[in-house]
Design a protein around this motif. Structure first.
Motif, short mmCIF file in Angstrom:
data_model
loop_
_atom_site.label_atom_id
_atom_site.label_comp_id
_atom_site.label_asym_id
_atom_site.label_seq_id
_atom_site.Cartn_x
_atom_site.Cartn_y
_atom_site.Cartn_z
N LEU A 73 -16.83 15.00 -5.75
CA LEU A 73 -16.24 13.77 -6.29
C LEU A 73 -14.73 13.83 -6.07
N THR A 74 -14.17 12.74 -5.52
CA THR A 74 -12.76 12.71 -5.13
C THR A 74 -12.05 11.51 -5.74
N ASP A 75 -10.85 11.73 -6.27
CA ASP A 75 -9.95 10.66 -6.72
C ASP A 75 -8.82 10.54 -5.70
N ASN A 76 -8.63 9.32 -5.15
CA ASN A 76 -7.61 9.07 -4.14
C ASN A 76 -6.53 8.13 -4.69
N PHE A 77 -5.28 8.45 -4.37
CA PHE A 77 -4.14 7.62 -4.75
C PHE A 77 -3.29 7.39 -3.50
N GLU A 78 -2.72 6.19 -3.35
CA GLU A 78 -1.82 5.97 -2.22
C GLU A 78 -0.78 4.91 -2.55
N LEU A 79 0.40 5.08 -1.95
CA LEU A 79 1.51 4.14 -2.04
C LEU A 79 1.99 3.90 -0.62
N GLY A 80 1.97 2.63 -0.18
CA GLY A 80 2.36 2.30 1.18
C GLY A 80 3.52 1.32 1.22
N LEU A 81 4.42 1.53 2.18
CA LEU A 81 5.57 0.65 2.40
C LEU A 81 5.61 0.27 3.87
N SER A 82 5.85 -0.99 4.17
CA SER A 82 5.98 -1.43 5.56
C SER A 82 7.04 -2.51 5.65
N ARG A 83 7.74 -2.54 6.78
CA ARG A 83 8.82 -3.51 6.96
C ARG A 83 9.08 -3.72 8.44
N THR A 84 9.42 -4.95 8.79
CA THR A 84 9.83 -5.28 10.14
C THR A 84 11.34 -5.50 10.13
N ILE A 85 12.05 -4.70 10.92
CA ILE A 85 13.49 -4.82 11.05
C ILE A 85 13.80 -5.20 12.50
N LYS A 86 14.10 -6.46 12.71
CA LYS A 86 14.30 -6.99 14.05
C LYS A 86 13.06 -6.72 14.88
N LYS A 87 13.14 -5.84 15.87
CA LYS A 87 12.00 -5.59 16.75
C LYS A 87 11.29 -4.27 16.44
N THR A 88 11.55 -3.73 15.27
CA THR A 88 10.95 -2.45 14.89
C THR A 88 10.07 -2.63 13.66
N PHE A 89 8.84 -2.16 13.74
CA PHE A 89 7.92 -2.18 12.60
C PHE A 89 7.76 -0.75 12.10
N THR A 137 0.55 -9.64 2.36
CA THR A 137 0.38 -8.78 3.52
C THR A 137 1.66 -8.76 4.32
N ALA A 138 1.70 -7.79 5.28
CA ALA A 138 2.88 -7.68 6.10
C ALA A 138 2.94 -8.81 7.09
N GLY A 139 4.10 -9.16 7.50
CA GLY A 139 4.28 -10.08 8.60
C GLY A 139 4.73 -11.45 8.20
N ASP A 140 4.68 -11.84 6.92
CA ASP A 140 5.08 -13.18 6.48
C ASP A 140 6.46 -13.07 5.85
N ASN A 141 7.50 -13.15 6.67
CA ASN A 141 8.84 -12.87 6.20
C ASN A 141 9.76 -14.09 6.20
N SER A 142 9.23 -15.29 6.52
CA SER A 142 10.08 -16.46 6.63
C SER A 142 10.53 -16.94 5.26
N PRO A 143 11.72 -17.65 5.21
CA PRO A 143 12.19 -18.20 3.95
C PRO A 143 11.19 -19.20 3.38
N LYS A 144 11.15 -19.36 2.06
CA LYS A 144 10.16 -20.22 1.42
C LYS A 144 10.81 -21.45 0.81
N GLY A 145 10.13 -22.62 1.00
CA GLY A 145 10.55 -23.87 0.40
C GLY A 145 9.38 -24.53 -0.28
N THR A 146 9.44 -25.87 -0.40
CA THR A 146 8.37 -26.60 -1.10
C THR A 146 7.73 -27.67 -0.24
N PHE A 187 8.13 -8.69 -0.63
CA PHE A 187 9.38 -9.27 -1.07
C PHE A 187 10.49 -8.84 -0.11
N LYS A 188 11.31 -9.81 0.28
CA LYS A 188 12.44 -9.59 1.18
C LYS A 188 12.02 -8.84 2.43
N GLY A 189 10.87 -9.22 2.97
CA GLY A 189 10.43 -8.63 4.23
C GLY A 189 9.75 -7.29 4.13
#
Length: 857
Positions: A611-627, A40-49, A567-569
């Motif tokens: 009867l309806t077939d729906n397709f969607e592609l979504g992109l989201s990103r947080t850049i500093k203070k802008t979502f 999901t969106a919002g988890d952008n911190s670097p990852k360790g172990t 990936f990468k925010g």
């Protein structure tokens, strides 16, 4: 403890779509934001172990503090790097941490904030910080320094969540005022809702259907006070768990629920030049039992409409030109009253019951002057005065049971009974050229709409990263609709003229359904959710005048797949689902709505589902203070239910609009919205929506002859939103929206615009608020310009709406409460079906006065 937070503002009566995407920025808010789920969106911190674990308990009662918030900060930079929420046992885990030095802040409403300093971890290490004790504080909220605003928009794998309780402009209005600001939605000036240009959506209240929502979404929204809405979920790609109905998607309105111990009473009121409201909501909770009792009433008045209609029609070789002007006014009273009860049978079992009653009294007065010209020569001039009444009473009763075995493993049984008694009548007096009363007409249309639902659901985790769900559902529906047309002279009794002026529809619809769904999340932050649902519909329908209606039983298999990857925010979402859209009674009811005899609507009982077939592609990103969020979607509908207009064979110059399964409808487009947190207290949002739609199919015309019609074009809308919080409890909010033309099968419906500005001030240590809001204060009226064309007729219809308004609001909270961690309550019935009567993309009749019945099938 005594809770002192109550956000309040002037509720803004707005129109259209808003998409202020308030992202979750680190450090913005007194409490930590919950950790985003993988994928999901919002988890952008670097990852360790490395890992950090611990428990949160009450220092005095030595019990777990369920759902406490834990925020992790880098000691060197002071920035938030991660966060999570404790489970129902107070346990929490922060994983995938980079080696370093940290400090943790533990918060929960009703407790003092706890800081755990000097947390040093290395790669591969698990640091157990043990038990953390929180002490209660009645002054906690006064001591917290709020450095930002909580997220207004949350993004999940299959939906967007609009946190309406974070909106300072949610006072004094109704649910339609809130939905106008929700991303992806469009709400026109009559309150009709569409999602990505489709009005074929399902609206739920607290995961429950209601017969009044099925009867009229616009009217149902007027009965829900805006300040009682907690969140609005826009489910663009419903999973198999949801009913297959709603080709455009699902809107779920979640109202506020009180988990506090004690007794309280909230008073909300507002008064303006076009409407007033009063809301009283009380709750009492002691130990395992809780009760709620509330009521909301809203009155509208001073609502003025002007109409200008020019149309030409050809029938039986005769060309008739209609010129019509009209003016009207409307007033109404809307209310909703509820009584709720919940009880914890055991620590892991609960039962919930409730009764909700909604009432609607909507009256419209309209004066129409109609001139007819036959083959160029004026043939008649009539002044028609119409008094239309749209009245209903709805009762919903539910009993729900939930058994939780362990986290994410639960079983529930839900029941719901709903009934709506609906009356749509009108009286018309016709005056001649000398202003003398010539004749009278009356349409009586009464409807009874009943429904009973029983469902059961079970879900269980498989290992730590998988979840399986399955369940079954039965829905039993019955609608009885009767109508009569009465005619008479200037005096005497009104009588039916023949058997064609009275009729009835009996519609029984029973649905049996079963589903299974599977969710899988990987360590690399992939999330996959897939499922399949089967529904079989049994229909027994008949009309008084025509006997049995030839709509047979049918079954449908509905698959759905949703996937996301971060990936990468940047979060990428993919979705596919198949949906079915059953016709609602607005489309089925054979009653002629002839309050304006030149613009008539009538239902078609022989409609089949689409009867309806729906397709969607979504992109989201947080850049500093802008979502930023961008979604690209496609929708292909077969057997589409569409409004079709044709000249009348019996009424000179009249255009009759009905519904037919025309064939195929395609739509492809994009939704883009962005939010900028300019400062910790100022947010600005902008949004833009554009899609291309094409409608084509065979339309059955006169004498059973078919005709192929095609229409296509782009639909565009957009706007902006801004809010600011100031010292001493002051706040301000502004909103603006523009909607372009809507493509219809036989033409286009004109667009409209709307803007609002509101200011609020907290008083009495945040126990109360006063506010002032204004809408459309520069414009006197809006014009909705509709143009319809076919080989047999042409129509130009202008509707002028006067909606300049101002409103003063007041709210106050009475009572002393103590906080207790929320428990999971029994789930409720979630009927996501039946085509709504929302007119998004539909024709705007010149008459403007409702006359036909619109109950649920």
């Amino acid at each position: 403890m005594k809770t002192t937070v109550l956000l309040f503002s002037a509720a803004l009566f707005t129109a259209g779509l808003s998409a202020p995407a308030f992202a979750q920025f680190p450090g913005m808010g007194g409490a930590a934001q919950p950790k985003a789920l993988p994928g999901t969106a919002g988890d952008n911190s670097p990852k360790g172990t490395a890992k950090i674990t611990g428990y949160v308990v009450d220092s005095s009662l030595t019990k777990a503090v369920e759902f406490a918030s834990i925020a992790l900060y880098n000691k060197a930079t002071g920035k938030a790097v991660d966060g999570t929420v404790a489970d129902d046992k107070g346990k929490f885990t922060l994983s995938k941490l980079v080696a370093g030095n940290y400090k943790a802040l533990i918060t929960f409403v009703g407790y003092r904030t706890k800081t755990v300093d000097s947390l040093t971890v290395s790669n591969g290490q698990t640091l157990d910080i043990g038990v953390i004790k929180l002490s209660s504080s009645v002054k906690q909220l006064n001591e917290v320094v709020v450095t930002g605003q909580a997220a207004l928009i949350e993004e999940k794998v299959d939906r967007l969540v609009y946190n309406a309780e974070k909106d300072i402009a949610a006072k004094g209005g109704d649910a339609s005022d809130v939905l106008r600001k929700v991303p992806l939605l469009t709400v026109d000036l009559d309150g009709n809702v569409s999602l990505r240009g489709s009005s074929n959506i399902r609206v739920l209240i607290n995961n429950k259907p209601s017969t009044i929502v099925a009867s009229s979404v616009a009217d149902a929204l007027k009965q829900i006070p805006a300040d009682q809405i907690k969140t609005v979920e826009v489910i663009t790609s419903p999973s198999a768990k949801y009913d297959a109905e709603g080709s455009g998607g699902i809107i779920n309105i979640i109202t506020k629920k009180n988990s506090l111990q004690g007794l309280n009473l909230n008073v909300d009121s507002g008064v303006g030049n076009r409407g007033s409201s009063l809301s009283l909501n009380g709750s009492y909770r002691k130990g395992k039992a809780g009760f709620t009792l509330g009521g909301f009433g809203r009155g509208i008045y001073n609502t003025k409409t002007d109409t200008d209609l020019e149309q030409t029609s050809q029938s039986n070789g005769v060309t008739t030109t209609t010129s019509q002007i009209g003016n009207g006014s409307s007033n109404g009273l809307f209310g909703q009253y509820n009584l709720g009860f919940d009880y914890d049978l055991a620590k892991n079992q609960s039962i919930t019951a409730g009764v909700r009653y909604g009432v609607r009294n909507f009256n419209t007065l309209q004066n129409l002057v109609t001139r007819l010209a036959t083959n160029g020569a004026v043939s008649s001039s009539v002044n028609r005065f119409v008094d239309a009444k749209n009245l209903s009473g709805t009762v919903d009763m539910n009993v729900d049971y939930l058994h939780t075995f362990k986290p994410q493993q639960e079983w529930s049984i839900s029941t719901l009974y709903s009934r709506t008694d609906l009356t749509n009548n009108f009286d018309a007096n016709l005056f001649g050229a000398n202003s003398a009363l010539v004749s009278r007409q009356r349409n009586l249309n009464s409807n009874v709409n009943q429904e009973f639902t029983l469902q059961t659901d079970y879900q269980t985790p498989i290992k730590k990263n998988q979840l399986i769900e399955f369940g079954g559902k039965a829905i039993l529906r019955r609608v009885d609709s009767d109508y009569r047309y009465l005619f008479g002279g200037p005096t005497g009794e009104l009588l039916t003229q023949n058997n064609n002026t009275l009729g009835a529809l009996t519609y029984n619809q029973n649905i049996a359904a079963g589903y299974t769904s599977y969710t899988y999340t990987t360590k690399k932050r992939y999330t996959l959710k897939g499922g399949v649902r089967y529904e079989h519909t049994f229909i027994d329908a008949s009309t008084k005048e025509g006997g049995p209606v030839g709509v047979g039983d049918y079954g449908v298999l509905v698959p759905s797949v949703n996937a996301s990857k971060t990936f990468k925010g940047t979060t990428v979402k993919l979705g596919y689902n198949r949906r079915i859209q059953r016709p609602g009674l607005q489309q089925l009811n054979p009653n002629y709505n002839a309050s304006n005899p030149q613009v008539i609507t009538v239902g078609n009982p022989a409609l089949r589902p689409e009867l309806t077939d729906n397709f969607e592609l979504g992109l989201s990103r947080t850049i500093k203070k802008t979502f930023i969020n961008a979604t690209f979607f496609g929708r292909v509908t077969d057997n589409a239910i569409t409004q079709v207009s044709q000249p009348s064979d019996t009424l000179k110059g009249a255009i009759v609009t009905t519904y037919q399964n025309i064939g195929r409808q395609r739509a492809f487009g994009t939704n883009i919205f962005a939010n900028v947190a300019a400062t910790s207290k100022i947010n600005i949002g902008v949004f833009f929506n554009s899609f291309y739609t094409r409608l084509t199919g065979q339309v059955t015309g006169k004498n059973g002859l078919s005709q192929e019609l095609t229409n296509d074009g782009f639909q565009i809308s957009g706007g902006s939103f801004a809010s600011a919080q100031f010292a001493h409890g002051w706040g301000i909010q502004a909103f603006g929206f523009m909607q372009g033309n809507t493509i219809q099968l036989q033409g286009t419906q004109g667009g409209f615009g709307f803007y609002t500005l509101g200011v609020k001030k907290d008083i009495a240590n945040k126990k109360g608020s006063i506010g002032l809001a204004a809408e459309n204060f520069f414009a006197n009226r809006f014009n909705i310009h509709t143009v319809l064309n076919s080989p047999q007729f042409s129509q130009v219809n202008d509707v002028y709406l006067y909606n300049r308004g101002i409103r003063l609001t007041f709210t106050y909270k009475i009572g002393k409460m103590t906080m207790e961690a929320p428990r999971k309550k029994a789930k409720s019935v979630n009927n996501d079906d039946v085509k709504s009567d929302g007119a998004g993309g539909g024709q705007a009749p010149a008459g403007g006065a409702p006359g036909g019945g619109t109950p649920r099938q």
